[in-house]
Enzyme design. Structure first.
Site, PDB file in Angstrom:
ATOM      1  N   GLY A 100     -26.814 -32.379   5.870  1.00  0.00           N
ATOM      2  CA  GLY A 100     -25.631 -32.723   5.062  1.00  0.00           C
ATOM      3  C   GLY A 100     -25.611 -32.004   3.732  1.00  0.00           C
ATOM      4  O   GLY A 100     -26.530 -31.264   3.385  1.00  0.00           O
ATOM      5  N   GLY A 102     -26.544 -31.746   0.681  1.00  0.00           N
ATOM      6  CA  GLY A 102     -27.569 -32.334  -0.186  1.00  0.00           C
ATOM      7  C   GLY A 102     -27.444 -31.884  -1.625  1.00  0.00           C
ATOM      8  O   GLY A 102     -27.994 -32.507  -2.525  1.00  0.00           O
ATOM      9  N   ARG A 103     -26.768 -30.766  -1.816  1.00  0.00           N
ATOM     10  CA  ARG A 103     -26.559 -30.309  -3.195  1.00  0.00           C
ATOM     11  C   ARG A 103     -25.208 -29.629  -3.359  1.00  0.00           C
ATOM     12  O   ARG A 103     -24.964 -28.921  -4.322  1.00  0.00           O
ATOM     13  CB  ARG A 103     -27.674 -29.373  -3.613  1.00  0.00           C
ATOM     14  CG  ARG A 103     -27.870 -28.191  -2.683  1.00  0.00           C
ATOM     15  CD  ARG A 103     -28.879 -27.269  -3.273  1.00  0.00           C
ATOM     16  NE  ARG A 103     -29.283 -26.243  -2.329  1.00  0.00           N
ATOM     17  CZ  ARG A 103     -30.040 -25.219  -2.660  1.00  0.00           C
ATOM     18  NH1 ARG A 103     -30.442 -25.088  -3.903  1.00  0.00           N
ATOM     19  NH2 ARG A 103     -30.389 -24.344  -1.764  1.00  0.00           N
ATOM     20  N   LYS A 122     -21.945 -25.862  -5.565  1.00  0.00           N
ATOM     21  CA  LYS A 122     -23.304 -25.885  -4.999  1.00  0.00           C
ATOM     22  C   LYS A 122     -24.283 -26.008  -6.160  1.00  0.00           C
ATOM     23  O   LYS A 122     -24.243 -25.195  -7.088  1.00  0.00           O
ATOM     24  CB  LYS A 122     -23.572 -24.611  -4.198  1.00  0.00           C
ATOM     25  CG  LYS A 122     -24.957 -24.583  -3.558  1.00  0.00           C
ATOM     26  CD  LYS A 122     -25.043 -23.454  -2.543  1.00  0.00           C
ATOM     27  CE  LYS A 122     -26.451 -23.304  -1.994  1.00  0.00           C
ATOM     28  NZ  LYS A 122     -26.522 -22.202  -1.024  1.00  0.00           N
ATOM     29  N   GLY A 135     -31.011 -31.923  -5.518  1.00  0.00           N
ATOM     30  CA  GLY A 135     -29.569 -31.676  -5.544  1.00  0.00           C
ATOM     31  C   GLY A 135     -29.157 -30.494  -6.409  1.00  0.00           C
ATOM     32  O   GLY A 135     -27.972 -30.229  -6.581  1.00  0.00           O
ATOM     33  N   ARG A 185     -17.806 -22.279  -4.664  1.00  0.00           N
ATOM     34  CA  ARG A 185     -17.496 -21.495  -3.484  1.00  0.00           C
ATOM     35  C   ARG A 185     -16.085 -21.847  -3.002  1.00  0.00           C
ATOM     36  O   ARG A 185     -15.610 -22.965  -3.232  1.00  0.00           O
ATOM     37  CB  ARG A 185     -18.488 -21.784  -2.357  1.00  0.00           C
ATOM     38  CG  ARG A 185     -19.938 -21.737  -2.810  1.00  0.00           C
ATOM     39  CD  ARG A 185     -20.896 -21.682  -1.640  1.00  0.00           C
ATOM     40  NE  ARG A 185     -21.103 -22.939  -0.949  1.00  0.00           N
ATOM     41  CZ  ARG A 185     -22.107 -23.148  -0.103  1.00  0.00           C
ATOM     42  NH1 ARG A 185     -22.955 -22.174   0.166  1.00  0.00           N
ATOM     43  NH2 ARG A 185     -22.252 -24.311   0.488  1.00  0.00           N
ATOM     44  N   ARG A 192     -19.480 -26.454   9.613  1.00  0.00           N
ATOM     45  CA  ARG A 192     -20.537 -25.665  10.250  1.00  0.00           C
ATOM     46  C   ARG A 192     -20.717 -26.128  11.696  1.00  0.00           C
ATOM     47  O   ARG A 192     -20.269 -27.219  12.056  1.00  0.00           O
ATOM     48  CB  ARG A 192     -21.849 -25.907   9.485  1.00  0.00           C
ATOM     49  CG  ARG A 192     -21.768 -25.552   8.012  1.00  0.00           C
ATOM     50  CD  ARG A 192     -22.492 -26.584   7.147  1.00  0.00           C
ATOM     51  NE  ARG A 192     -22.236 -26.344   5.724  1.00  0.00           N
ATOM     52  CZ  ARG A 192     -22.944 -25.515   4.972  1.00  0.00           C
ATOM     53  NH1 ARG A 192     -23.990 -24.903   5.490  1.00  0.00           N
ATOM     54  NH2 ARG A 192     -22.642 -25.310   3.714  1.00  0.00           N
ATOM     55  N   ASP A 264     -26.969 -25.157  11.009  1.00  0.00           N
ATOM     56  CA  ASP A 264     -26.245 -25.743   9.874  1.00  0.00           C
ATOM     57  C   ASP A 264     -25.789 -24.660   8.896  1.00  0.00           C
ATOM     58  O   ASP A 264     -25.079 -24.956   7.936  1.00  0.00           O
ATOM     59  CB  ASP A 264     -27.126 -26.776   9.142  1.00  0.00           C
ATOM     60  CG  ASP A 264     -28.483 -26.222   8.762  1.00  0.00           C
ATOM     61  OD1 ASP A 264     -29.211 -25.784   9.669  1.00  0.00           O
ATOM     62  OD2 ASP A 264     -28.810 -26.197   7.559  1.00  0.00           O
ATOM     63  N   ASN A 265     -26.180 -23.416   9.146  1.00  0.00           N
ATOM     64  CA  ASN A 265     -25.739 -22.326   8.275  1.00  0.00           C
ATOM     65  C   ASN A 265     -24.789 -21.381   9.004  1.00  0.00           C
ATOM     66  O   ASN A 265     -24.604 -20.248   8.575  1.00  0.00           O
ATOM     67  CB  ASN A 265     -26.946 -21.550   7.750  1.00  0.00           C
ATOM     68  CG  ASN A 265     -27.743 -22.353   6.733  1.00  0.00           C
ATOM     69  OD1 ASN A 265     -27.208 -23.288   6.127  1.00  0.00           O
ATOM     70  ND2 ASN A 265     -29.002 -22.013   6.539  1.00  0.00           N
TER      71      ASN A 265
HETATM   72  P1  AMP Z   1     -30.426 -24.610   3.191  1.00  0.00           P
HETATM   73  O1  AMP Z   1     -31.790 -24.210   3.630  1.00  0.00           O
HETATM   74  O2  AMP Z   1     -30.091 -24.218   1.783  1.00  0.00           O
HETATM   75  O3  AMP Z   1     -29.361 -24.216   4.146  1.00  0.00           O
HETATM   76  O4  AMP Z   1     -30.441 -26.214   3.159  1.00  0.00           O
HETATM   77  C1  AMP Z   1     -30.795 -27.027   4.243  1.00  0.00           C
HETATM   78  C2  AMP Z   1     -30.537 -28.459   3.896  1.00  0.00           C
HETATM   79  O5  AMP Z   1     -31.333 -28.852   2.778  1.00  0.00           O
HETATM   80  C3  AMP Z   1     -29.098 -28.790   3.513  1.00  0.00           C
HETATM   81  O6  AMP Z   1     -28.813 -30.075   3.959  1.00  0.00           O
HETATM   82  C4  AMP Z   1     -29.135 -28.743   2.009  1.00  0.00           C
HETATM   83  O7  AMP Z   1     -28.124 -29.521   1.420  1.00  0.00           O
HETATM   84  C5  AMP Z   1     -30.501 -29.313   1.718  1.00  0.00           C
HETATM   85  N1  AMP Z   1     -31.041 -28.856   0.441  1.00  0.00           N
HETATM   86  C6  AMP Z   1     -31.562 -27.630   0.130  1.00  0.00           C
HETATM   87  N2  AMP Z   1     -31.966 -27.586  -1.155  1.00  0.00           N
HETATM   88  C7  AMP Z   1     -31.692 -28.797  -1.687  1.00  0.00           C
HETATM   89  C8  AMP Z   1     -31.871 -29.375  -2.972  1.00  0.00           C
HETATM   90  N3  AMP Z   1     -32.428 -28.704  -3.982  1.00  0.00           N
HETATM   91  N4  AMP Z   1     -31.461 -30.655  -3.147  1.00  0.00           N
HETATM   92  C9  AMP Z   1     -30.912 -31.355  -2.137  1.00  0.00           C
HETATM   93  N5  AMP Z   1     -30.721 -30.877  -0.906  1.00  0.00           N
HETATM   94  C10 AMP Z   1     -31.110 -29.613  -0.673  1.00  0.00           C
HETATM   95 MG    MG Z   2     -27.561 -24.485   4.346  1.00  0.00          MG
END
Ligand code: AMP
Ligand code: MG
Length: 508
Positions: A100, A102-103, A122, A135, A185, A192, A264-265
């Site tokens: 989800g 997360g940030r 973001k 976050g 963004r 996704r 998820d990406n």
């Molecule tokens: P990513 O690897 O950036 O695609 O992130 C994978 C998942 O981890 C997603 O759900 C992001 O929202 C979460 N996420 C990555 N970095 C953070 C962060 N610093 N705080 C909260 N959630 C994060």
């Molecule tokens: Mg991601």
């Protein structure tokens, strides 16, 4: 009437924007209303005029109406409906369960000249989906995302856009102490593959209502033509596969490595999304892995097209409950929808590679001509971008040491290169190619400027010391990647020695 009078445009007033917020308007379980967590003492690092224009906003919009607070996760503009969305996904080939935003935080969806656009922050602080993280996003990775989103757009590659970048002194702990930033963004949708996976896997009593509503939403708003098909969901899958094939062909042709191709990406609209440990090829190595955290090389450059296909299968799996028929029929329908991906990718890549060679017709042997040049590049890891760009200047009949061309100097095995050039010339003559005309066409598809890691790193180091001018300069240079820009020739140079030790990981 005096025709010379400039047309008076009313000053930009965010109160006049029309927000429609269709996805967040569906509420739970799709979108969780969530305020941002304001960056303390925010400041602008950069704003993209091109992304502003895409929204129909004037270049100075950021100077109006509390924009700095709104775009650093503080007070939103009237009409925005801030929310975090839930998704799941497969990470590095393994089911990771719920993830989800997360940030990330959707600010809302606004009417724009080419159709509605969602705005998303973001790095805006914790949400219900932050799990154990903070976050936030650091300035370093936010600069990379801002620059690369806009650079990819300028290269003609489908991508989420970056509208603005704000920074603050808020400390953020990663491997070292860093500071927080927020990228805004923009995209028609941030949905996704993982959104579908989420609502397929999180069901109670076999009730797929949410999954169906999600599919209806995507079809109605983003793939309306699929509504007419006998199996609208399968038609949507086929269209997602077609767009994904096009995006992968773009990536491979320009030498872009995404770095974290988890489900998820991957965007449901075939947009490049979530710039983390991405990289452009320098010396050509098909097995190049840009993400230092990717020990197995799962997302190596040459593997990307196959990984996208794997991800499309994960998406198809998530759509199974929505397709009518018995198991065999459902499998047949979804398999059929995916089956065109390999040919579509090959066709699209072939078209791009022929264009890179300046070929205007398609002939047997073209593929071998491309493959053999790539093999020569790979043998001595010759710079991918520079090879193609210098090849634009090749003149038919100029072969060997008598009248060497700069492209020839790149190749350690000059004899092998000469042999290739002779074949290339034969092929060019067969379609009556002329040097000047071909050169112009080739320069429009073989970029001179790409976001090499060392360029981003230089901009990051200055920005971390409070000087944002290099971020802005680099952004401007990369906005015209195919132009010569003599004043900025150094931005096309090969990476310096110190860049060898740069390690780009998932940490962001
Ligand atoms: P990513 O690897 O950036 O695609 O992130 C994978 C998942 O981890 C997603 O759900 C992001 O929202 C979460 N996420 C990555 N970095 C953070 C962060 N610093 N705080 C909260 N959630 C994060
Ligand atoms: Mg991601």
């Amino acid at each position: 009437m005096n025709a010379a009078l400039p047309l008076e445009r009313p000053p930009f007033d965010p109160a006049h924007l029309r927000w429609i917020n269709r996805y967040t308007g569906m509420g739970l379980p799709f979108a969780h209303r969530q305020p941002g967590h304001a960056l303390p003492n925010p400041r602008w690092v950069a704003v993209s005029e091109a992304a502003s224009a895409d929204l129909g906003w004037p270049a100075d919009w950021w100077q109006h109406g509390g924009a700095l607070a709104a775009f650093s996760a503080g007070t939103p503009w009237p009409g925005m409906a801030t929310a975090a969305t839930v998704y799941s996904g497969h990470q590095f080939g393994v089911w990771a369960g719920q993830l989800g935003d997360g940030r990330a935080l959707l600010l809302g969806e606004v009417d724009a000249p080419d159709g509605p656009r969602e705005l998303q922050l973001k790095g805006s602080g914790m949400t219900p989906y932050s799990r154990r993280a903070d976050g936030r996003a650091v300035l370093r990775s936010s600069i990379r995302e801002f620059l690369c989103s806009e650079a990819m757009h300028a290269l003609g590659i489908p991508t989420t856009r970056a509208l603005a970048l704000t920074a603050s002194d808020l400390p953020v702990r990663r491997e070292r102490a860093e500071t927080a930033a927020v990228v805004t963004r923009v995209a028609p949708s941030f949905l996704r593959f993982g959104h579908f996976e989420h609502f397929c896997h999180h069901v109670r009593d076999g009730d797929y209502t949410a999954l169906r509503r999600l599919a209806d939403f995507v079809i109605d708003h983003h793939y309306p033509a699929c509504r007419e098909a006998a199996q609208p969901v399968a038609a949507m899958l086929a269209e997602v596969a077609r767009r994904t094939a096009g995006m992968l062909a773009d990536w491979q042709a320009v030498g872009f490595c995404h770095g974290v191709m988890n489900t998820d990406n991957l965007s449901i609209l075939g947009l490049t999304i979530d710039y983390g440990p991405f990289g452009f090829l320098d010396g050509f190595d098909p097995m190049h892995v840009c993400n230092h955290s990717d020990d197995q090389g799962r997302y190596a450059y040459a593997r990307q097209p196959q990984v996208a296909y794997w991800n499309l299968h994960a998406l198809a799996q998530a759509l199974v409950p929505l397709v009518e028929g018995n198991t065999e029929q459902v499998t047949a329908v979804l398999t059929e929808a995916l089956s065109h991906y390999p040919d579509e990718f090959a066709r699209q890549l072939g078209r791009r590679m022929r264009a890179k060679l300046g070929l205007s017709t398609e002939q047997a042997g073209d593929q071998a001509l491309v493959d053999d040049l790539m093999r020569l590049m790979a043998r001595h890891q010759i710079d991918y971008t520079l090879t193609w760009r210098l090849l634009c200047d090749h003149r038919i009949g100029v072969v060997g040491a008598a009248l060497p061309e700069p492209v020839r100097d790149l190749f350690l095995d000059a004899d092998a290169f000469d042999a290739w050039i002779i074949r290339y010339d034969t092929r060019l003559l067969a379609e009556g190619s002329t040097d000047a005309e071909r050169r112009a066409r080739m320069q429009a598809v073989n970029p001179r400027y790409i976001l090499r890691n060392h360029l981003a790193e230089t901009a990051i180091r200055l920005a971390e010391a409070g000087d944002y001018s290099e971020v802005q300069r680099l952004h401007r240079v990369l906005s015209h990647p195919f132009d010569e820009q003599p004043a900025h020739a150094a931005y096309a140079d090969l990476p310096p020695d110190w860049a060898q030790s740069l390690e780009i990981s998932c940490s962001s």
